[in-house]
Scaffold this active site. Structure first.
Site, PDB file in Angstrom:
ATOM      1  N   GLY A 232      -1.661   1.047   0.277  1.00  0.00           N
ATOM      2  CA  GLY A 232      -1.730   2.232  -0.587  1.00  0.00           C
ATOM      3  C   GLY A 232      -0.376   2.929  -0.632  1.00  0.00           C
ATOM      4  O   GLY A 232      -0.295   4.141  -0.764  1.00  0.00           O
TER       5      GLY A 232
ATOM      6  N   GLY B 170       0.745   5.284  -3.642  1.00  0.00           N
ATOM      7  CA  GLY B 170      -0.002   6.506  -3.922  1.00  0.00           C
ATOM      8  C   GLY B 170       0.759   7.764  -3.542  1.00  0.00           C
ATOM      9  O   GLY B 170       1.930   7.715  -3.149  1.00  0.00           O
ATOM     10  N   GLN B 171       0.062   8.884  -3.667  1.00  0.00           N
ATOM     11  CA  GLN B 171       0.697  10.197  -3.458  1.00  0.00           C
ATOM     12  C   GLN B 171       1.301  10.313  -2.056  1.00  0.00           C
ATOM     13  O   GLN B 171       2.473  10.640  -1.903  1.00  0.00           O
ATOM     14  CB  GLN B 171      -0.335  11.318  -3.667  1.00  0.00           C
ATOM     15  CG  GLN B 171       0.291  12.711  -3.615  1.00  0.00           C
ATOM     16  CD  GLN B 171      -0.694  13.800  -3.216  1.00  0.00           C
ATOM     17  OE1 GLN B 171      -1.811  13.519  -2.788  1.00  0.00           O
ATOM     18  NE2 GLN B 171      -0.290  15.041  -3.363  1.00  0.00           N
TER      19      GLN B 171
ATOM     20  N   ASP C 281       0.467  -2.364  -1.993  1.00  0.00           N
ATOM     21  CA  ASP C 281      -0.435  -1.640  -2.890  1.00  0.00           C
ATOM     22  C   ASP C 281      -0.929  -2.637  -3.931  1.00  0.00           C
ATOM     23  O   ASP C 281      -0.345  -3.706  -4.120  1.00  0.00           O
ATOM     24  CB  ASP C 281       0.299  -0.474  -3.575  1.00  0.00           C
ATOM     25  CG  ASP C 281      -0.652   0.613  -4.051  1.00  0.00           C
ATOM     26  OD1 ASP C 281      -0.628   1.716  -3.486  1.00  0.00           O
ATOM     27  OD2 ASP C 281      -1.444   0.357  -4.986  1.00  0.00           O
ATOM     28  N   ILE C 282      -1.998  -2.246  -4.616  1.00  0.00           N
ATOM     29  CA  ILE C 282      -2.545  -3.104  -5.675  1.00  0.00           C
ATOM     30  C   ILE C 282      -1.643  -3.048  -6.922  1.00  0.00           C
ATOM     31  O   ILE C 282      -1.702  -3.907  -7.797  1.00  0.00           O
ATOM     32  CB  ILE C 282      -4.003  -2.682  -5.977  1.00  0.00           C
ATOM     33  CG1 ILE C 282      -4.757  -3.773  -6.694  1.00  0.00           C
ATOM     34  CG2 ILE C 282      -4.060  -1.354  -6.724  1.00  0.00           C
ATOM     35  CD1 ILE C 282      -6.258  -3.620  -6.645  1.00  0.00           C
TER      36      ILE C 282
ATOM     37  N   TYR D 148     -17.079  11.498  -2.032  1.00  0.00           N
ATOM     38  CA  TYR D 148     -15.861  11.358  -1.227  1.00  0.00           C
ATOM     39  C   TYR D 148     -16.098  11.852   0.202  1.00  0.00           C
ATOM     40  O   TYR D 148     -15.756  11.178   1.179  1.00  0.00           O
ATOM     41  CB  TYR D 148     -14.755  12.164  -1.913  1.00  0.00           C
ATOM     42  CG  TYR D 148     -13.417  12.154  -1.236  1.00  0.00           C
ATOM     43  CD1 TYR D 148     -12.690  10.979  -1.067  1.00  0.00           C
ATOM     44  CD2 TYR D 148     -12.836  13.345  -0.798  1.00  0.00           C
ATOM     45  CE1 TYR D 148     -11.442  10.987  -0.468  1.00  0.00           C
ATOM     46  CE2 TYR D 148     -11.585  13.360  -0.210  1.00  0.00           C
ATOM     47  CZ  TYR D 148     -10.899  12.185  -0.039  1.00  0.00           C
ATOM     48  OH  TYR D 148      -9.664  12.211   0.542  1.00  0.00           O
TER      49      TYR D 148
ATOM     50  N   LYS E 182     -16.057   9.907   3.808  1.00  0.00           N
ATOM     51  CA  LYS E 182     -15.146  10.281   4.901  1.00  0.00           C
ATOM     52  C   LYS E 182     -15.916  10.526   6.205  1.00  0.00           C
ATOM     53  O   LYS E 182     -15.458  10.125   7.278  1.00  0.00           O
ATOM     54  CB  LYS E 182     -14.312  11.508   4.511  1.00  0.00           C
ATOM     55  CG  LYS E 182     -13.233  11.206   3.467  1.00  0.00           C
ATOM     56  CD  LYS E 182     -12.201  10.208   3.994  1.00  0.00           C
ATOM     57  CE  LYS E 182     -11.112   9.882   3.001  1.00  0.00           C
ATOM     58  NZ  LYS E 182     -10.222   8.792   3.443  1.00  0.00           N
TER      59      LYS E 182
ATOM     60  N   ILE F  71      -2.754  18.166  -0.487  1.00  0.00           N
ATOM     61  CA  ILE F  71      -1.357  17.888  -0.167  1.00  0.00           C
ATOM     62  C   ILE F  71      -0.481  18.084  -1.411  1.00  0.00           C
ATOM     63  O   ILE F  71      -0.791  17.557  -2.483  1.00  0.00           O
ATOM     64  CB  ILE F  71      -1.187  16.442   0.372  1.00  0.00           C
ATOM     65  CG1 ILE F  71      -2.152  16.154   1.524  1.00  0.00           C
ATOM     66  CG2 ILE F  71       0.264  16.188   0.783  1.00  0.00           C
ATOM     67  CD1 ILE F  71      -1.938  16.967   2.764  1.00  0.00           C
TER      68      ILE F  71
HETATM   69  N1  SER Z   1      -7.090  16.445  -1.895  1.00  0.00           N
HETATM   70  C1  SER Z   1      -8.373  15.844  -1.717  1.00  0.00           C
HETATM   71  C2  SER Z   1      -9.209  16.003  -2.910  1.00  0.00           C
HETATM   72  O1  SER Z   1      -9.077  17.003  -3.581  1.00  0.00           O
HETATM   73  C3  SER Z   1      -9.054  16.421  -0.516  1.00  0.00           C
HETATM   74  O2  SER Z   1      -8.913  15.551   0.534  1.00  0.00           O
HETATM   75  O3  SER Z   1     -10.022  15.178  -3.180  1.00  0.00           O
END
Ligand code: SER
Length: 313
Positions: A9, A12-13, A35-36, A143, A147, A173
């Site tokens: 990954g 990614g960000q 990464d893909i 999500y 987690k 982030i």
């Molecule tokens: N930044 C993430 C989201 O908004 C939270 O882990 O999905």
């Protein structure tokens, strides 16, 4: 033994900036980005890069063996807002990529794994203020469910098979170098681009939607520090926190730099996700166990973002 790292990954960000920082610390040739899809120029050019699907265990094993990898950072995931739209796909990506890496740990092909969790593990029943590390979770997003389940699987592989896996729960982030995709906290990045480009931003969260956030550099430090820590007694998904703010507050800070800046509000389905998460997080355990600390306060973050984006627009 030399540390040889694989980042899955890496386009990614977080993966992008993590790759560049790890290459600075461990040497370019010792940090394999994967990464893909292709990454940005810097990631592709500053060290080894492999096209890799996190769902293909055999492929991951091939790359691990080829580069004699001993640490894996699994950064591929589908974030909160997009996962609500594609629940099965999100579940499959977020869980099966983790299983692949945990199995590789179980087979002793690598000796350390980093797997990120999120503030999304918390739900409406969790305390809104200073959410403790161990508290009632009951997440209401796809999500968040993935987690919490992932944290439990990490613990299971640690207890049962001795897999050394490390986890921090990221807040939103924020960085000017890379963009997030599909998250609920994305507004806090979009707002800076919009401020620079249009001097206006329409927020998809309400003005008082307070959420925990962090500048990228702090998040990268947390990630690397938790991996560099010698040994933990047991698997612990660590809360980490830096700053909390709502759209109105960050808009006010931006106005300090760009007085014409205007914010308006048009909350969408992401508002409900935001409301299900805590506003502030208790990260005292990370501060105690491995000396976690953040450096960027809101003012520093806003200044760094606006200055960093200066060259982009
Ligand atoms: N930044 C993430 C989201 O908004 C939270 O882990 O999905």
């Amino acid at each position: 033994m030399e540390t040889k790292i694989l980042i899955i990954g890496a386009s990614g960000q977080i993966g992008t900036e993590l790759t560049l920082k790890l290459r600075k610390i461990y040497g370019k040739k010792n940090v394999v980005a994967a990464d893909i899809r292709n990454g940005n120029y810097e990631v592709m050019e500053s060290g080894p890069f492999e096209i890799l699907d996190a769902l293909k265990k055999k492929e991951i094993i091939r790359v691990v063996k080829k580069h004699k990898i001993n640490h894996i950072y699994l950064m591929a995931a589908m974030l909160s807002a997009i996962a609500e739209k594609k629940p099965k796909k999100a579940w499959s990506l977020n869980m099966n990529s983790l299983f692949n890496v945990l199995e590789i740990g179980k087979a002793k092909l690598v000796d350390k794994i980093f797997w990120p969790s999120s503030i999304a593990v918390f739900g409406p029943d969790s305390p809104k203020k200073n959410a403790p590390q161990d508290t009632i979770m009951n997440p209401t997003t796809v999500y968040g469910i993935s987690k919490v389940a992932g944290e439990n699987w990490c613990n299971y592989y640690n207890v049962k098979y001795g897999v050394d896996v490390r986890t921090v729960r990221y807040p939103g982030i924020i960085s000017y170098k890379t963009n997030p995709g599909g998250g609920t906290t994305d507004y806090a990045v979009e707002i800076f681009h919009a401020a620079k480009k249009y001097k206006a931003y329409k927020s998809f969260l309400k003005e008082d939607a307070v959420l925990p956030m962090m500048y990228m550099e702090d998040a990268i430090d947390a990630t690397i520090n938790v991996m560099q820590h010698d040994k933990f007694e047991k698997y612990t998904p660590y809360n980490i926190a830096a700053i909390s703010f709502d759209p109105a507050e960050i808009a006010k800070e931006i106005k300090g730099f760009i007085p014409e800046f205007e914010i308006s509000y048009k909350p969408d389905n992401r508002q409900k996700i935001a409301e299900s998460w805590p506003q502030t997080i208790d990260d005292s355990q990370a501060r105690k166990d491995w000396n976690w600390k953040h450096n960027y306060e809101l003012k520093d973050l806003v200044k760094t973002m606006l200055e960093g984006l200066h060259f982009t627009y």
